[in-house]
Write a protein that holds these residues in place. Structure first.
Motif, PDB file in Angstrom:
ATOM      1  N   VAL A  57       0.858  -1.179   0.000  1.00  0.00           N
ATOM      2  CA  VAL A  57       0.000   0.000   0.000  1.00  0.00           C
ATOM      3  C   VAL A  57       0.894   1.229   0.000  1.00  0.00           C
ATOM      4  N   LEU A  58       0.789   2.035  -1.058  1.00  0.00           N
ATOM      5  CA  LEU A  58       1.637   3.202  -1.189  1.00  0.00           C
ATOM      6  C   LEU A  58       1.226   4.279  -0.191  1.00  0.00           C
ATOM      7  N   SER A  59       2.226   5.000   0.292  1.00  0.00           N
ATOM      8  CA  SER A  59       1.959   6.118   1.186  1.00  0.00           C
ATOM      9  C   SER A  59       1.381   7.286   0.382  1.00  0.00           C
ATOM     10  N   PRO A  60       0.756   8.256   1.050  1.00  0.00           N
ATOM     11  CA  PRO A  60       0.202   9.411   0.314  1.00  0.00           C
ATOM     12  C   PRO A  60       1.247  10.141  -0.529  1.00  0.00           C
ATOM     13  N   LEU A  61       2.470  10.289   0.008  1.00  0.00           N
ATOM     14  CA  LEU A  61       3.510  10.967  -0.757  1.00  0.00           C
ATOM     15  C   LEU A  61       3.887  10.163  -1.996  1.00  0.00           C
ATOM     16  N   GLU A  62       3.965   8.849  -1.864  1.00  0.00           N
ATOM     17  CA  GLU A  62       4.291   8.009  -3.011  1.00  0.00           C
ATOM     18  C   GLU A  62       3.179   8.056  -4.065  1.00  0.00           C
ATOM     19  N   VAL A  63       1.936   8.143  -3.620  1.00  0.00           N
ATOM     20  CA  VAL A  63       0.825   8.249  -4.573  1.00  0.00           C
ATOM     21  C   VAL A  63       0.906   9.557  -5.349  1.00  0.00           C
ATOM     22  N   VAL A  64       1.213  10.646  -4.662  1.00  0.00           N
ATOM     23  CA  VAL A  64       1.326  11.945  -5.343  1.00  0.00           C
ATOM     24  C   VAL A  64       2.473  11.926  -6.346  1.00  0.00           C
ATOM     25  N   VAL A  65       3.610  11.350  -5.952  1.00  0.00           N
ATOM     26  CA  VAL A  65       4.752  11.281  -6.857  1.00  0.00           C
ATOM     27  C   VAL A  65       4.429  10.392  -8.056  1.00  0.00           C
ATOM     28  N   ARG A  66       3.707   9.321  -7.807  1.00  0.00           N
ATOM     29  CA  ARG A  66       3.366   8.392  -8.888  1.00  0.00           C
ATOM     30  C   ARG A  66       2.472   9.045  -9.933  1.00  0.00           C
ATOM     31  N   TRP A  67       1.489   9.834  -9.489  1.00  0.00           N
ATOM     32  CA  TRP A  67       0.522  10.426 -10.414  1.00  0.00           C
ATOM     33  C   TRP A  67       0.861  11.868 -10.782  1.00  0.00           C
ATOM     34  N   ALA A  68       1.979  12.391 -10.314  1.00  0.00           N
ATOM     35  CA  ALA A  68       2.321  13.791 -10.568  1.00  0.00           C
ATOM     36  C   ALA A  68       2.430  14.119 -12.060  1.00  0.00           C
ATOM     37  N   HIS A 241      -7.920   9.910  -7.331  1.00  0.00           N
ATOM     38  CA  HIS A 241      -8.394   9.526  -5.999  1.00  0.00           C
ATOM     39  C   HIS A 241      -9.288   8.292  -6.068  1.00  0.00           C
ATOM     40  N   ALA A 242     -10.133   8.226  -7.089  1.00  0.00           N
ATOM     41  CA  ALA A 242     -10.989   7.054  -7.260  1.00  0.00           C
ATOM     42  C   ALA A 242     -10.169   5.830  -7.666  1.00  0.00           C
ATOM     43  N   ALA A 243      -9.140   6.026  -8.509  1.00  0.00           N
ATOM     44  CA  ALA A 243      -8.306   4.902  -8.937  1.00  0.00           C
ATOM     45  C   ALA A 243      -7.506   4.316  -7.799  1.00  0.00           C
ATOM     46  N   GLU A 244      -7.206   5.099  -6.791  1.00  0.00           N
ATOM     47  CA  GLU A 244      -6.475   4.605  -5.625  1.00  0.00           C
ATOM     48  C   GLU A 244      -7.405   4.057  -4.554  1.00  0.00           C
ATOM     49  N   GLY A 245      -8.623   3.758  -4.930  1.00  0.00           N
ATOM     50  CA  GLY A 245      -9.551   3.141  -3.998  1.00  0.00           C
ATOM     51  C   GLY A 245     -10.327   4.100  -3.136  1.00  0.00           C
ATOM     52  N   GLY A 246     -10.220   5.403  -3.411  1.00  0.00           N
ATOM     53  CA  GLY A 246     -10.951   6.374  -2.603  1.00  0.00           C
ATOM     54  C   GLY A 246     -10.494   6.434  -1.159  1.00  0.00           C
ATOM     55  N   ARG A 247      -9.231   6.173  -0.918  1.00  0.00           N
ATOM     56  CA  ARG A 247      -8.702   6.186   0.455  1.00  0.00           C
ATOM     57  C   ARG A 247      -8.835   7.585   1.056  1.00  0.00           C
ATOM     58  N   PRO A 248      -9.419   7.705   2.236  1.00  0.00           N
ATOM     59  CA  PRO A 248      -9.631   9.048   2.815  1.00  0.00           C
ATOM     60  C   PRO A 248      -8.341   9.800   3.069  1.00  0.00           C
ATOM     61  N   GLU A 249      -7.263   9.085   3.381  1.00  0.00           N
ATOM     62  CA  GLU A 249      -6.014   9.778   3.692  1.00  0.00           C
ATOM     63  C   GLU A 249      -5.356  10.386   2.467  1.00  0.00           C
ATOM     64  N   LEU A 250      -5.859  10.062   1.251  1.00  0.00           N
ATOM     65  CA  LEU A 250      -5.294  10.622   0.027  1.00  0.00           C
ATOM     66  C   LEU A 250      -5.978  11.908  -0.409  1.00  0.00           C
ATOM     67  N   PHE A 251      -7.090  12.233   0.227  1.00  0.00           N
ATOM     68  CA  PHE A 251      -7.854  13.403  -0.209  1.00  0.00           C
ATOM     69  C   PHE A 251      -7.036  14.680  -0.060  1.00  0.00           C
ATOM     70  N   ALA A 252      -6.493  14.915   1.124  1.00  0.00           N
ATOM     71  CA  ALA A 252      -5.728  16.141   1.365  1.00  0.00           C
ATOM     72  C   ALA A 252      -4.442  16.202   0.544  1.00  0.00           C
ATOM     73  N   PRO A 253      -3.643  15.132   0.436  1.00  0.00           N
ATOM     74  CA  PRO A 253      -2.418  15.241  -0.372  1.00  0.00           C
ATOM     75  C   PRO A 253      -2.679  15.504  -1.852  1.00  0.00           C
ATOM     76  N   LEU A 254      -3.662  14.820  -2.446  1.00  0.00           N
ATOM     77  CA  LEU A 254      -3.917  14.997  -3.877  1.00  0.00           C
ATOM     78  C   LEU A 254      -4.434  16.393  -4.188  1.00  0.00           C
ATOM     79  N   TYR A 255      -5.439  16.824  -3.445  1.00  0.00           N
ATOM     80  CA  TYR A 255      -5.975  18.158  -3.701  1.00  0.00           C
ATOM     81  C   TYR A 255      -5.027  19.239  -3.200  1.00  0.00           C
TER      82      TYR A 255
END
Length: 283
Positions: A57-68, A241-255
């Motif tokens: 499970v990728l961390s929020p920072l890794e998700v942002v870097v992945r989709w940047a 955000h939807a592609a990452e499963g809608g994880r609540p902890e990703l809302f603030a980092p992505l936006y």
């Protein structure tokens, strides 16, 4: 050699291993078969759960870097919409602003009414107005020209830009001292020559800072295009955000990443505007 087994001269013979078979012909007892089948079935059922628990499970920072890269492409589209809308709105706004300075009463009043209308209505309402009332294609001389959503959204953003630029032009021309008009008239300049050769060149310094403020506003307002279906940065952020499963902890980092991109783009414009205001002494 004697034919009777068991004598002293007989050699031992190694017989093959005999497998006891059941009535069904299988080498296992029915109970053993049921136990083996149950174990295999349980293993197959537990395999997906084991695979899921073993996935990283990728961390929020890794998700942002992945989709940047994808999100930055959406942000570039926002910038492109704002630039095109600003260009179209500026061209139309200059003409509308000069129309408000016309000597003809009817043209002056019509231009003033158009300017006030588009300056005092919500930008989102204008966007919906253009998106749903402008056709998806037009036919010119037998050729069909498609009008995709982003083109109509750009036109919707150009309307308030036009009205604000028109007011900027009118205010800048009015701010020039009347002695400039009187001096040009004494030199036998026509009104058009006075406007284009003397007045407007002096107005560039006065118009540039507020014009940049309008551009910063339109750049930030382009996120409203996501409401009408244009695939820009905010739309892509929701899709990620939807592609990452809608994880609540990703809302603030992505936006928050989208917020940071717009801030890093618009803040230098604000600082440059303030610098130009101080330099040109237009405060």
């Amino acid at each position: 050699m004697s034919d009777h087994p068991g004598r002293a001269g007989d050699l031992p013979v190694l017989l093959p291993f005999a497998v006891s078979r059941t009535r069904a012909g299988f080498p296992f007892h029915p109970l053993q078969a049921w136990l083996l089948g149950g174990g295999l079935a349980g293993g197959l059922l537990a395999l997906p759960a084991w695979a899921q628990s073993g996935s990283v499970v990728l961390s929020p920072l890794e998700v942002v870097v992945r989709w940047a890269p994808l999100l930055l492409k959406g942000f570039a589209f926002n910038v492109a919409i704002s630039l095109i809308a600003m260009m179209l709105g500026t061209l139309a706004g200059v003409g509308l602003g000069l129309a408000m300075l016309s000597e003809g009463r009817v043209l002056r009043r019509v231009a003033w009414a158009v300017t006030q209308f588009f300056r005092n209505v919500p930008w989102l309402v204008l966007l919906f107005f253009v998106m749903f009332l402008v056709p998806f294609q037009v036919t010119v001389l037998g050729f069909r020209i498609p009008l995709p959503d982003w083109v109509k959204a750009t036109g919707g953003f150009a309307l308030p830009v036009m009205a604000n630029v028109a007011e900027i032009v009118r205010g800048a021309v009015r701010s020039v001292p009347t002695t400039q008009w009187e001096a040009s008239e004494s030199l036998a300049f026509t009104r058009r020559q006075t406007l284009w050769r003397i007045i407007l060149p002096q107005c560039v310094k006065r118009m540039l800072p507020p014009w940049m403020n309008v551009y910063a506003l339109i750049a930030m307002a382009t996120v409203q295009a996501s409401i009408v279906g244009v695939t820009e940065m905010l739309t892509l952020t929701a899709q990620v955000h939807a592609a990452e499963g809608g994880r609540p902890e990703l809302f603030a980092p992505l936006y928050g990443f989208a917020l940071l991109c717009f801030f890093l783009y618009c803040y230098p414009i604000d600082r440059l505007t303030a610098h130009l205001e101080r330099r040109f002494e237009t405060r």
